[in-house]
Scaffold this active site. Structure first.
Site, PDB file in Angstrom:
ATOM      1  N   HIS A  83       0.829  -1.200   0.000  1.00 25.17           N
ATOM      2  CA  HIS A  83       0.000   0.000   0.000  1.00 25.17           C
ATOM      3  C   HIS A  83       0.869   1.259   0.000  1.00 25.17           C
ATOM      4  O   HIS A  83       2.089   1.193   0.164  1.00 25.17           O
ATOM      5  CB  HIS A  83      -0.929  -0.012   1.208  1.00 25.17           C
ATOM      6  N   GLU A 134       1.256   3.742   2.122  1.00 27.29           N
ATOM      7  CA  GLU A 134       1.998   4.063   3.339  1.00 27.29           C
ATOM      8  C   GLU A 134       3.288   3.251   3.426  1.00 27.29           C
ATOM      9  O   GLU A 134       4.345   3.760   3.823  1.00 27.29           O
ATOM     10  CB  GLU A 134       1.133   3.797   4.574  1.00 27.29           C
ATOM     11  N   CYS A 175      -1.825  -1.220   7.500  1.00 25.26           N
ATOM     12  CA  CYS A 175      -0.929  -0.067   7.403  1.00 25.26           C
ATOM     13  C   CYS A 175      -0.894   0.723   8.709  1.00 25.26           C
ATOM     14  O   CYS A 175       0.133   1.312   9.064  1.00 25.26           O
ATOM     15  CB  CYS A 175      -1.362   0.837   6.253  1.00 25.26           C
TER      16      CYS A 175
END
Length: 377
Positions: A80, A82, A116
């Site tokens: 992802h 992040e 995350c």
């Protein structure tokens, strides 16, 4: 911080198994902070057409006014935004003194990748600025709750409108439990979408716009999950509905064929890519060609929407003829419309759907135009 932009955040989550959280905070966003989020939005858009059914997400990490790491969600199933932004930071020891700007609430659950929110907490980032909250019931405030409980300061709503607009497909799918629906047609300068054609003239589309417009249409197809036409369009134009003049994924092709009358030579039945045929007839499915029985009645469009939602289809492009387009318009089942206008004049033929919509924007494509509209509820 600057006084030009004032945002009051009042966040209330009251979910089963989750304690009620109330948090209010004044956040005066300086122009530089808006620029950091705007950069995150730019990054997020690079994932268009590659991350569904996940949302597009961008992230930047800022230390002492400078971006020290940035990333975006590149492809479904991969890291992802992040994670990519944190991994891009060359001096991780600065993270505990940095601010993260992310377009969507960090996830809190295990899916294809770990949560995350847990990674953000582990790195010690003390402040996270979020554009939009995540409507997915698997997240829905739980990422924010995790960050808060770990002592991370969370600010929500910076450039929210831009972040929501970018992920309008994802938001519509989760909030309305149906795909985001785009109507598309091409019309002549004098308002016709086709000539009056006899059966012997069937088999090829009537070109109205230029080659640049066709490239734009193929780009649009690559961005959407599915595409639908009616029986008449399949017979008259014999479209392939694939992405040929752009690099990208083919949408799931779908066609209405109530009585199973489309000939085997129809391009949509060539099994070259995934295709659904909605019908009432008894038909046998084959690889890449699935026949799905539905009811052809006043609830047909909602039935299709429900079926597509269950299959995880987040966006639907309607490239049908006038009858199919107007069916969606009458039911109010559309979110966006793209109307391509060529410089040809037919003088007579099949009139384009009549609208009284407010134009959002207009783009020139050489001697053609693309007009974009959004439905206001």
């Amino acid at each position: 911080m600057g006084e030009s932009f004032s945002l009051i955040i009042f966040l209330v989550f009251n979910m089963a198994g989750t304690a009620k959280i109330e948090k209010q905070r004044n956040f005066d966003a300086a122009p530089i902070e808006e620029k950091f989020m705007a950069r995150a939005v730019e990054l997020a858009k690079l994932g268009m057409g590659q991350v569904a059914p996940n949302p597009m997400v961008g992230c930047v990490i800022v230390h002492d006014g400078l971006i020290i790491g940035e990333g975006y969600h590149r492809k479904y199933g991969e890291a992802h935004a992040e994670v990519n932004a944190i991994n891009a930071v060359k001096h991780p020891e600065l993270l505990c003194e940095s601010t993260m700007y992310v377009t969507l609430e960090p996830c809190s659950h295990y899916g294809k990748t770990p949560p995350c929110a847990d990674l953000v907490i582990k790195t010690g980032i003390p402040m996270v600025v979020i554009g939009s909250t995540d409507p997915n019931e698997k997240v829905f405030g739980r990422g924010i709750e995790k960050l808060n409980q770990a002592g991370c300061e969370v600010v929500i709503g910076l450039l929210k409108e831009e972040c929501d607009r970018m992920n309008r497909r994802f938001l519509t799918y989760h909030q309305k439990r149906r795909p985001y629906i785009i109507l598309k047609w091409a019309q002549t300068e004098d308002g016709f979408i086709d000539r009056s054609r006899e059966e012997e003239e069937f088999g090829q589309p009537t070109w109205i716009t230029n080659n640049l417009s066709r490239i734009a249409v193929h780009k649009m197809r690559s961005d959407e999950a599915a595409i639908l036409v009616g029986t008449n369009t399949a017979l008259k134009d014999n479209p392939s509905l694939t992405v040929r003049e752009w690099s990208g994924n083919h949408p799931l092709r779908m066609v209405l064929d109530r009585r199973g009358i489309l000939p085997e030579s129809t391009s949509l039945l060539d099994q070259s890519t995934g295709t659904l045929v909605f019908t009432e007839a008894e038909m046998e499915s084959t690889p890449n060609l699935e026949y799905v029985k539905i009811h052809f009645n006043e609830n047909m469009l909602n039935e299709i929407n429900t079926l597509l939602h269950a299959r995880g289809i987040q966006s639907l492009l309607i490239e049908g003829g006038k009858s199919l387009l107007e069916s969606y318009m009458r039911e109010g089942l559309w979110d966006e419309a793209r109307v391509y206008i060529g410089n040809a004049r037919f003088g007579s033929g099949i009139k384009a759907p009549e609208t009284d919509w407010t134009l959002d924007r207009e783009e020139a494509l050489d001697d053609s135009l693309m007009r974009i509209y959004y439905r206001n509820e």
